[in-house]
Every structure is written in C-alpha cells, then in structure tokens.
Scaffold this active site. Structure first.
Site, short mmCIF file in Angstrom:
data_model
loop_
_atom_site.label_atom_id
_atom_site.label_comp_id
_atom_site.label_asym_id
_atom_site.label_seq_id
_atom_site.Cartn_x
_atom_site.Cartn_y
_atom_site.Cartn_z
N PHE A 1 79.08 -64.24 17.66
CA PHE A 1 77.99 -65.01 17.08
C PHE A 1 76.81 -64.97 18.05
CE2 PHE A 1 78.51 -68.35 13.53
CZ PHE A 1 79.16 -67.45 12.71
N ASP B 1 71.08 -90.74 6.03
CA ASP B 1 71.36 -92.17 5.83
C ASP B 1 71.90 -92.84 7.09
OD1 ASP B 1 70.77 -91.90 3.01
OD2 ASP B 1 72.72 -90.94 2.82
N GLN C 1 66.75 -77.11 13.50
CA GLN C 1 67.03 -75.67 13.49
C GLN C 1 66.76 -75.06 12.12
OE1 GLN C 1 71.22 -73.82 13.81
NE2 GLN C 1 70.28 -73.43 15.81
N HIS D 1 67.75 -71.88 10.13
CA HIS D 1 68.69 -70.76 10.15
C HIS D 1 67.94 -69.49 9.79
CE1 HIS D 1 72.17 -68.26 9.31
NE2 HIS D 1 72.94 -69.19 9.86
N LEU E 1 72.70 -70.71 2.28
CA LEU E 1 73.04 -70.14 3.58
C LEU E 1 73.73 -68.78 3.44
CD1 LEU E 1 73.37 -70.50 6.67
CD2 LEU E 1 75.57 -71.61 6.19
N GLU F 1 75.77 -66.53 9.67
CA GLU F 1 75.56 -65.70 10.84
C GLU F 1 76.71 -64.72 11.02
OE1 GLU F 1 74.76 -66.53 15.59
OE2 GLU F 1 74.01 -67.92 14.07
N ARG G 1 69.57 -68.37 17.53
CA ARG G 1 68.97 -68.57 16.21
C ARG G 1 67.47 -68.80 16.26
NH1 ARG G 1 73.54 -72.19 12.97
NH2 ARG G 1 74.99 -70.46 12.68
N HIS H 1 68.05 -76.05 8.41
CA HIS H 1 69.51 -75.91 8.43
C HIS H 1 70.23 -77.05 9.16
CE1 HIS H 1 73.39 -73.97 8.49
NE2 HIS H 1 73.39 -73.84 9.80
N ARG I 1 70.90 -75.06 18.58
CA ARG I 1 72.36 -74.99 18.48
C ARG I 1 72.83 -73.55 18.33
NH1 ARG I 1 75.89 -74.47 14.34
NH2 ARG I 1 74.38 -74.87 12.67
#
Length: 551
Positions: free
Chosen positions: A112, A206, A225, A227, A237, A240, A271, A335, A370
C-alpha cells in the site's frame, strides 16, 4: 429509564471491538442509528496493516506511519498501534475473519502507499465486510444488547462527568434517557460534509459534535484526506489495493504521470501526494473529462477476478467500463477525517466517563495524512483499548441514577423543531454546505476561498436551526433525523474551516496554495477546537515525539 455499565454509541468495527473487549461480567450495550452490519466499516475495501512479514517489524511500520503523517502524529500512540497490531490481526483470524492467503497458506499481504513493506492484510477487496460480519457473530455470541436504529441527540454530563445519553428511537418514536457509568463514542467519520464523498450518507460527524458540545475539544479537524481514486461522478471508492496489485495511473497523453511527482514510489506514494498529483494533472489540462485513468488491463482477467472482484463490479455497474478491457475514470474524493474527538491512546477524552475510538476520535496516529490500511487497524487496536479502559473505570464507579433535566430540555427542543414554520428543507441546506466545502476546502486551499466558505457556513448554521419538517410523525421520521444530522454537519464544517484558516502552512492533506511549504518551526502542533456560542475557539498542543525526529 435504562441503565448500563458501558454504553457504546456506534456499531462499526471500533464500537464492536470495544464491546467485545469490555469485561464479560459488565452490562454492556451498543446503540446505533443503523443495523450494525450496515455501519460504514463494511465498506472498507483494501485491507488492514500489521507487520507480520518475516523482514518487517513494528518499528518499521511505526516509522512509515510517522513519516506518512508528516510527523504530526503522536508517536507514543503510533508505537502502541504498530506494536499491538500483529496480535490483533491474529485475534481477528481466531474470531473467524477469512483473510486471503499466499501460496504458503499464510495471511496474504499486499503493498500500500507509503509503506516500506507489503504489510496490508486483506480479504480480496471486501476486507471491512469480512471483519465486520465476523465481529458481529462474536457480538451475538456474547449476547451484547443492541439499540438498533436509535439516534443520540445529547450526551448527559452532570458535574463534569458523562453519565449517559438522550436518544431518539427511530422505530417507535420518542426520546429516552439511557444512563451509563461510561460512554464510548465510535460513530465514524464526517465525510458527508462534502458534496461528493466515499462515505455513506450516515457519516455526518454526530459523535464528534456530541463530544464537542459536551466540552471535549476536536483535534486537527483541518486534515481531511481526499482519496486519490474515486469513481467518476459518484465518489464511490476504488481501493488503493488496485494500485497495490500493480495498477497504473495515466493522463490523457497516456503517461504514467507519477514519474514526475514520486519517481520511486510511483502510484504507491502517500495518498496526499497522489491526490495532489492527480489534481494538478487535471488542472493543467491533462485530465480526461476532469478525471485521470486507472489502468488494470495488464494485470489480466484472472488476477482482477481473484483480487479485485468488487472493483470490477463497481466499475461495470456505475461507470459502464470493464477494467479487464478499459481503464477506469477516477478522481480524488473526500474520504477520511484525520481529526476528531481528542483522545489519548486509551480512548480517554477530556470529559470524565467519556471515551472515543475509531474515525470519530483523534488519538493522533494518522497525523496530517493517513496511510491506507491504518484506519481499520486503528479501529481494532483502539476500540479494544477503549473497551478495556472503560471496563477498568466503571469497576470503580458506584451506580448513580439520572435526573430528567437533560431529557426534558431535549424534548422541548424537538417540539420547537417540529413546530418550525420556516420554509427551508434540511436536504437543501445540506447540499449547499457540501458544494461550499467541496469548492473551497478541497485538495487546494487559499485564504480567500476559505474566508468565503466560513461566511457562508456561518449563515447556513443559522438557517439549519430553523428548517421546516414535512413529517411531524414519530414513527421512522427520517425528516427529523436529517435535520438533526444537518446541525452536526454545519458544526463540523465550521471547525474544519477555522483550523485550516489558522494553519498557515501545507502539510499532508492540508495544502494551501498561498503557504505551499511545511513549517515545523511554527506549525508542528495540534489544533484544538473548543465549542463556544460564537464558533470554535482554537488552542494548540504539542506533538508527542519519541524515536523519530521530524525530517
């Protein structure tokens, strides 16, 4: 009035893991506004990180996470996550998670972005689905009670201590007070503050706002972020994992343009790097109908069907292209929220008796960006830790009943909302908010665009307080829930803009065209947003640095 030892708000991976980690002799309950297996964790595709490989180590994982987050993550929390991750993965396997396997029969791991080793464990491209369903089986086995389709409107805080919640029963209608010695928030992210997002429509922030209004600060909310690869026009999505399996990003000239931006890591750069690169290609006219192309054709039919079956299905169904034969049109989309309720590595917040875990929390393991595969790991590690620590806490707390003050106040608020004579609908304001955020707080930000956004959001905040409800009934009143969710969204949007305006640098997911450089001297610090009637009050806190000095 119902009373529990621990009440967990949210039934995704962090919430379920917290429930399973709490001591079995305690009265533990989960409350969720959807059925547990419809929680957004089910949509996670690519995988979950852990240093299981022979040449890998938790220290290497911790370094990659720290570096990938541009050194804004708290390194004590990062070390805890990476050190405990392998054990948690093996525990998931024992629970029945069906991970994909390598040729030796071990849990398979794919590369990744931002990782020095292939350390992302996966179940084809449906990893969240596999883990969530296995976890739900364990929940049923433990006979943990679930308030299914309930919506929390308020945290009950008395004398500075969280003592329960006020919640609306969607199925039967009506507000109820539910007491608890400890409350754990695990309500997920806030991606629906943007018009186009990979997030489900339930991701409205919430839990973050519940804690914010109760006195707990929100941390680092400006870091959202985007994506790199979401499906054209829909925001769906495209994992990745597609690039981890060897997919190429191409511009309209047919170039693998990542050679210009990250020549070593290419498509598997962090990312934020890939999203900025795609944004620039599109802005400079090398896009394809405001997209770039994700090319999987060279992987071959067999590998796509084995490793990426859901991605093929989504591309065919929603974009009309078969990735076996044709590249997929993709572009960056909102994302993940790196920020959230400020919590330490045991999930403790600044409000006694209140804990937070998962995406709604900011334990600060992700910093400014992230790494893919770390979000699922965060839910498992810190969900477990929050459940354990809440269990320790409640064992020392004597039972105490609740007054009905908070319940009566909330009932009066619902009556006022039902009686509103305004003419604006919640969905209209929600769409306006999404457009403003997408246009002004996207991949590229400037002071001018953000100030415009802040003025509009403050106006929307006033309008959101007087929306008109078409449905005045009690049973399955989704009109009411949308109005309550809207109030969360405008609060979240305001904290994002306030933090982003103040942070005069570019770091990870926060890129300012007017301040394009990272500035460790002035901005290597966490943003804390405290609620006030006039909007967020910003303060700052130092970053915890242990073994990896910023480079």
């Amino acid at each position: 009035m119902k009373l529990h030892d621990i009440l967990i708000v949210g039934a995704g991976l962090a919430g379920m893991r917290a429930a399973l980690a709490a001591p079995s002799h305690l009265d533990v309950a989960i409350l969720s506004k959807v059925h547990p297996v419809r929680s957004h964790s089910v949509a996670a595709q690519g995988g979950i990180n852990a240093a299981l490989g022979e040449n890998d180590s938790w220290e290497a994982h911790a370094f990659d996470t720290t570096k990938g987050g541009l050194y804004l993550g708290d390194q004590d929390a990062i070390e805890a996550m990476c050190r405990e991750g392998p054990g948690d993965i093996l525990e998931l396997e024992r629970m029945g998670v069906i991970f994909s396997r390598d040729e030796r029969g071990r849990i398979a791991q794919r590369p990744f972005g931002g990782a020095g080793f292939p350390r992302t464990c996966y179940a084809a491209d449906r990893t969240g689905h596999a883990i969530l369903h296995a976890m739900y089986e364990q929940l049923m086995k433990r006979r943990i009670g679930v308030y299914e389709e309930w919506y929390v409107t308020l945290l009950i805080v008395e004398e500075g201590i969280c003592r329960g919640v006020v919640a609306w029963d969607l199925v039967r209608g009506g507000l109820h007070a539910i007491g608890a010695k400890a409350v754990i928030l695990a309500t997920g992210g806030s991606g629906r503050v943007f018009l186009t997002s990979t997030n489900a429509v339930i991701n409205t922030g919430d839990g973050m706002v519940l804690a914010y209004l109760a006195g707990a600060p929100l941390e680092d909310m400006e870091f959202v972020q985007f994506h790199p690869t979401t499906l054209k026009d829909t925001g769906i999505l495209i994992t990745e994992g597609a690039r981890g399996e060897g997919g190429h990003l191409l511009n309209t000239l047919g170039e693998r343009f990542m050679t210009r931006y990250a020549p070593e890591q290419m498509e598997l750069a962090a990312r934020s790097t890939v999203s900025l690169a795609i944004g620039r290609e599109i802005a400079e006219g090398r896009g394809v109908e405001e997209c770039v192309l994700l090319d999987l054709r060279h992987l071959g039919r067999a590998r796509i069907l084995e490793r990426l079956p859901q991605i093929r299905e989504l591309a065919v169904e929603f974009a009309g292209v078969d990735p076996i034969e044709t590249p997929i049109p993709v572009r960056p989309g909102a994302h993940y929220q790196m920020g959230g309720v400020r919590a330490n590595q045991w999930g403790e917040t600044e409000v006694a008796g209140l804990y937070a875990a998962g995406e709604c929390a900011c334990v600060s393991v992700h910093g400014a960006n992230r790494l893919g595969g770390n979000s699922l790991l965060e839910t498992i590690v810190f969900g477990r830790r929050a459940g354990q620590r809440a269990g320790d806490y409640v064992s020392r707390i004597a039972p105490r009943g609740l007054t009905d003050v908070a319940l009566r106040a909330e009932e009066a608020g619902i009556r006022r909302l039902m009686a509103s004579t305004g003419r604006e609908r919640a969905w209209e304001i929600r769409d306006e908010l999404g457009k403003v955020m997408s246009q002004n707080l996207g991949i590229f930000r400037t002071e001018k665009s953000m100030r415009q956004a802040l003025q509009i959001i403050q106006d929307l905040k006033v309008r959101a307080s007087r929306v008109w409800l078409q449905d005045h009934g009690k049973i399955f009143n989704t009109d009411l829930i949308q109005a309550l969710e809207l109030r969360s969204l405008v609060e979240i949007a305001e904290t994002i803009v306030a933090g982003a305006l103040a942070r005069e640098e570019s770091r990870g997911a926060h890129y300012r065209s007017d301040f394009p450089r990272r500035d460790d001297e002035n901005w290597l610090k966490h943003t804390l947003a405290y609620w006030t009637p006039d909007g967020p009050s910003l303060r700052y806190a130092p970053v915890t640095i242990t073994r990896f000095p910023p480079k």
